[in-house]
Design a protein around this motif. Sequence first.
Motif, PDB file in Angstrom:
ATOM      1  N   LYS A   1      38.886  44.716  46.293  1.00  0.00           N
ATOM      2  CA  LYS A   1      39.467  45.313  47.480  1.00  0.00           C
ATOM      3  C   LYS A   1      39.347  44.382  48.679  1.00  0.00           C
ATOM      4  O   LYS A   1      40.118  44.536  49.614  1.00  0.00           O
ATOM      5  CB  LYS A   1      38.810  46.647  47.788  1.00  0.00           C
ATOM      6  N   THR A   2      38.384  43.486  48.665  1.00  0.00           N
ATOM      7  CA  THR A   2      38.178  42.633  49.831  1.00  0.00           C
ATOM      8  C   THR A   2      38.896  41.292  49.719  1.00  0.00           C
ATOM      9  O   THR A   2      38.826  40.492  50.646  1.00  0.00           O
ATOM     10  CB  THR A   2      36.671  42.371  50.046  1.00  0.00           C
ATOM     11  N   LEU A   3      39.593  41.048  48.632  1.00  0.00           N
ATOM     12  CA  LEU A   3      40.308  39.782  48.469  1.00  0.00           C
ATOM     13  C   LEU A   3      41.531  39.764  49.373  1.00  0.00           C
ATOM     14  O   LEU A   3      42.235  40.759  49.511  1.00  0.00           O
ATOM     15  CB  LEU A   3      40.736  39.580  47.016  1.00  0.00           C
ATOM     16  N   THR A   4      41.808  38.611  49.954  1.00  0.00           N
ATOM     17  CA  THR A   4      42.968  38.484  50.833  1.00  0.00           C
ATOM     18  C   THR A   4      44.218  38.079  50.065  1.00  0.00           C
ATOM     19  O   THR A   4      45.320  38.258  50.551  1.00  0.00           O
ATOM     20  CB  THR A   4      42.697  37.448  51.937  1.00  0.00           C
ATOM     21  N   GLU A   5      44.047  37.511  48.873  1.00  0.00           N
ATOM     22  CA  GLU A   5      45.173  37.085  48.050  1.00  0.00           C
ATOM     23  C   GLU A   5      45.041  37.660  46.645  1.00  0.00           C
ATOM     24  O   GLU A   5      43.942  37.899  46.173  1.00  0.00           O
ATOM     25  CB  GLU A   5      45.214  35.561  47.937  1.00  0.00           C
ATOM     26  N   ASN A   6      46.178  37.820  45.991  1.00  0.00           N
ATOM     27  CA  ASN A   6      46.184  38.238  44.591  1.00  0.00           C
ATOM     28  C   ASN A   6      45.636  37.077  43.758  1.00  0.00           C
ATOM     29  O   ASN A   6      46.107  35.950  43.899  1.00  0.00           O
ATOM     30  CB  ASN A   6      47.617  38.575  44.164  1.00  0.00           C
ATOM     31  N   PRO A   7      44.648  37.322  42.903  1.00  0.00           N
ATOM     32  CA  PRO A   7      44.045  36.234  42.135  1.00  0.00           C
ATOM     33  C   PRO A   7      44.950  35.663  41.040  1.00  0.00           C
ATOM     34  O   PRO A   7      44.611  34.656  40.422  1.00  0.00           O
ATOM     35  CB  PRO A   7      42.790  36.855  41.532  1.00  0.00           C
ATOM     36  N   GLY A   8      46.062  36.294  40.763  1.00  0.00           N
ATOM     37  CA  GLY A   8      46.976  35.796  39.738  1.00  0.00           C
ATOM     38  C   GLY A   8      46.765  36.480  38.401  1.00  0.00           C
ATOM     39  O   GLY A   8      45.684  37.007  38.107  1.00  0.00           O
ATOM     40  N   ASN A   9      47.805  36.463  37.596  1.00  0.00           N
ATOM     41  CA  ASN A   9      47.762  37.165  36.317  1.00  0.00           C
ATOM     42  C   ASN A   9      46.716  36.615  35.362  1.00  0.00           C
ATOM     43  O   ASN A   9      46.067  37.383  34.654  1.00  0.00           O
ATOM     44  CB  ASN A   9      49.142  37.133  35.654  1.00  0.00           C
ATOM     45  N   ASP A  10      46.555  35.292  35.313  1.00  0.00           N
ATOM     46  CA  ASP A  10      45.568  34.710  34.392  1.00  0.00           C
ATOM     47  C   ASP A  10      44.158  35.203  34.709  1.00  0.00           C
ATOM     48  O   ASP A  10      43.409  35.586  33.816  1.00  0.00           O
ATOM     49  CB  ASP A  10      45.615  33.184  34.426  1.00  0.00           C
ATOM     50  N   MET A  11      43.805  35.206  35.979  1.00  0.00           N
ATOM     51  CA  MET A  11      42.473  35.662  36.378  1.00  0.00           C
ATOM     52  C   MET A  11      42.323  37.157  36.122  1.00  0.00           C
ATOM     53  O   MET A  11      41.281  37.612  35.642  1.00  0.00           O
ATOM     54  CB  MET A  11      42.216  35.348  37.852  1.00  0.00           C
ATOM     55  N   LEU A  12      43.362  37.926  36.413  1.00  0.00           N
ATOM     56  CA  LEU A  12      43.295  39.364  36.171  1.00  0.00           C
ATOM     57  C   LEU A  12      43.117  39.663  34.686  1.00  0.00           C
ATOM     58  O   LEU A  12      42.364  40.570  34.315  1.00  0.00           O
ATOM     59  CB  LEU A  12      44.546  40.061  36.712  1.00  0.00           C
ATOM     60  N   VAL A  60      30.108  36.696  32.035  1.00  0.00           N
ATOM     61  CA  VAL A  60      31.353  36.007  32.391  1.00  0.00           C
ATOM     62  C   VAL A  60      32.098  36.807  33.459  1.00  0.00           C
ATOM     63  O   VAL A  60      32.589  36.236  34.440  1.00  0.00           O
ATOM     64  CB  VAL A  60      32.244  35.782  31.142  1.00  0.00           C
ATOM     65  N   TYR A  61      32.165  38.115  33.293  1.00  0.00           N
ATOM     66  CA  TYR A  61      32.846  38.975  34.255  1.00  0.00           C
ATOM     67  C   TYR A  61      32.223  38.836  35.646  1.00  0.00           C
ATOM     68  O   TYR A  61      32.926  38.631  36.637  1.00  0.00           O
ATOM     69  CB  TYR A  61      32.792  40.435  33.787  1.00  0.00           C
ATOM     70  N   VAL A  62      30.912  38.929  35.711  1.00  0.00           N
ATOM     71  CA  VAL A  62      30.224  38.820  36.999  1.00  0.00           C
ATOM     72  C   VAL A  62      30.454  37.432  37.608  1.00  0.00           C
ATOM     73  O   VAL A  62      30.682  37.304  38.813  1.00  0.00           O
ATOM     74  CB  VAL A  62      28.713  39.123  36.845  1.00  0.00           C
ATOM     75  N   GLY A  63      30.436  36.400  36.776  1.00  0.00           N
ATOM     76  CA  GLY A  63      30.697  35.049  37.259  1.00  0.00           C
ATOM     77  C   GLY A  63      32.096  34.908  37.835  1.00  0.00           C
ATOM     78  O   GLY A  63      32.288  34.257  38.875  1.00  0.00           O
ATOM     79  N   LEU A  64      33.076  35.508  37.197  1.00  0.00           N
ATOM     80  CA  LEU A  64      34.454  35.450  37.687  1.00  0.00           C
ATOM     81  C   LEU A  64      34.580  36.183  39.032  1.00  0.00           C
ATOM     82  O   LEU A  64      35.240  35.699  39.960  1.00  0.00           O
ATOM     83  CB  LEU A  64      35.415  36.070  36.675  1.00  0.00           C
ATOM     84  N   VAL A  65      33.945  37.344  39.137  1.00  0.00           N
ATOM     85  CA  VAL A  65      33.984  38.096  40.388  1.00  0.00           C
ATOM     86  C   VAL A  65      33.305  37.307  41.514  1.00  0.00           C
ATOM     87  O   VAL A  65      33.834  37.200  42.618  1.00  0.00           O
ATOM     88  CB  VAL A  65      33.338  39.496  40.228  1.00  0.00           C
ATOM     89  N   ASP A  66      32.164  36.715  41.209  1.00  0.00           N
ATOM     90  CA  ASP A  66      31.467  35.893  42.209  1.00  0.00           C
ATOM     91  C   ASP A  66      32.343  34.729  42.658  1.00  0.00           C
ATOM     92  O   ASP A  66      32.403  34.394  43.842  1.00  0.00           O
ATOM     93  CB  ASP A  66      30.148  35.359  41.652  1.00  0.00           C
ATOM     94  N   LYS A  67      33.029  34.105  41.715  1.00  0.00           N
ATOM     95  CA  LYS A  67      33.910  32.986  42.033  1.00  0.00           C
ATOM     96  C   LYS A  67      35.044  33.443  42.965  1.00  0.00           C
ATOM     97  O   LYS A  67      35.369  32.758  43.935  1.00  0.00           O
ATOM     98  CB  LYS A  67      34.486  32.401  40.744  1.00  0.00           C
ATOM     99  N   LEU A  68      35.629  34.596  42.659  1.00  0.00           N
ATOM    100  CA  LEU A  68      36.700  35.122  43.505  1.00  0.00           C
ATOM    101  C   LEU A  68      36.227  35.441  44.909  1.00  0.00           C
ATOM    102  O   LEU A  68      36.964  35.289  45.883  1.00  0.00           O
ATOM    103  CB  LEU A  68      37.308  36.376  42.871  1.00  0.00           C
ATOM    104  N   LEU A  69      34.983  35.900  45.001  1.00  0.00           N
ATOM    105  CA  LEU A  69      34.420  36.267  46.310  1.00  0.00           C
ATOM    106  C   LEU A  69      33.834  35.069  47.047  1.00  0.00           C
ATOM    107  O   LEU A  69      33.341  35.204  48.162  1.00  0.00           O
ATOM    108  CB  LEU A  69      33.357  37.355  46.135  1.00  0.00           C
ATOM    109  N   GLY A  70      33.846  33.895  46.404  1.00  0.00           N
ATOM    110  CA  GLY A  70      33.353  32.682  47.050  1.00  0.00           C
ATOM    111  C   GLY A  70      31.843  32.592  47.127  1.00  0.00           C
ATOM    112  O   GLY A  70      31.292  31.979  48.012  1.00  0.00           O
ATOM    113  N   ARG A  71      31.181  33.189  46.160  1.00  0.00           N
ATOM    114  CA  ARG A  71      29.707  33.156  46.150  1.00  0.00           C
ATOM    115  C   ARG A  71      29.217  31.989  45.344  1.00  0.00           C
ATOM    116  O   ARG A  71      29.732  31.503  44.447  1.00  0.00           O
ATOM    117  CB  ARG A  71      29.152  34.443  45.554  1.00  0.00           C
TER     118      ARG A  71
END
Length: 71
Positions: A1-12, A60-71
């Motif tokens: 919900k806090t992302l400013t851009e759509n992460p793209g289909n591959d990431m989703l 892996v899921y948590v790592g991907l979310v962290d990456k999207l959030l810039g952590r």
Amino acid sequence: KTLTENPGNDMLLKLYSNYKQATAGDVQGKRPGMMNIAGRAKYDAWTGLKGASKEQSMEVYVGLVDKLLGR
């Protein structure tokens, strides 16, 4: 919900497949028909993780979310 851009289909698809593998285990049911493009893509992504442990998929899921959030 806090992302400013759509992460793209591959990431989703990566997020979806790892979430499903972590919560439900290996893929179940039949592959969706040709007209259900999104359903087929999700099913195929989840099938690609067949045999992965729930814990591994969770990490892996948590790592991907962290990456999207810039952590």
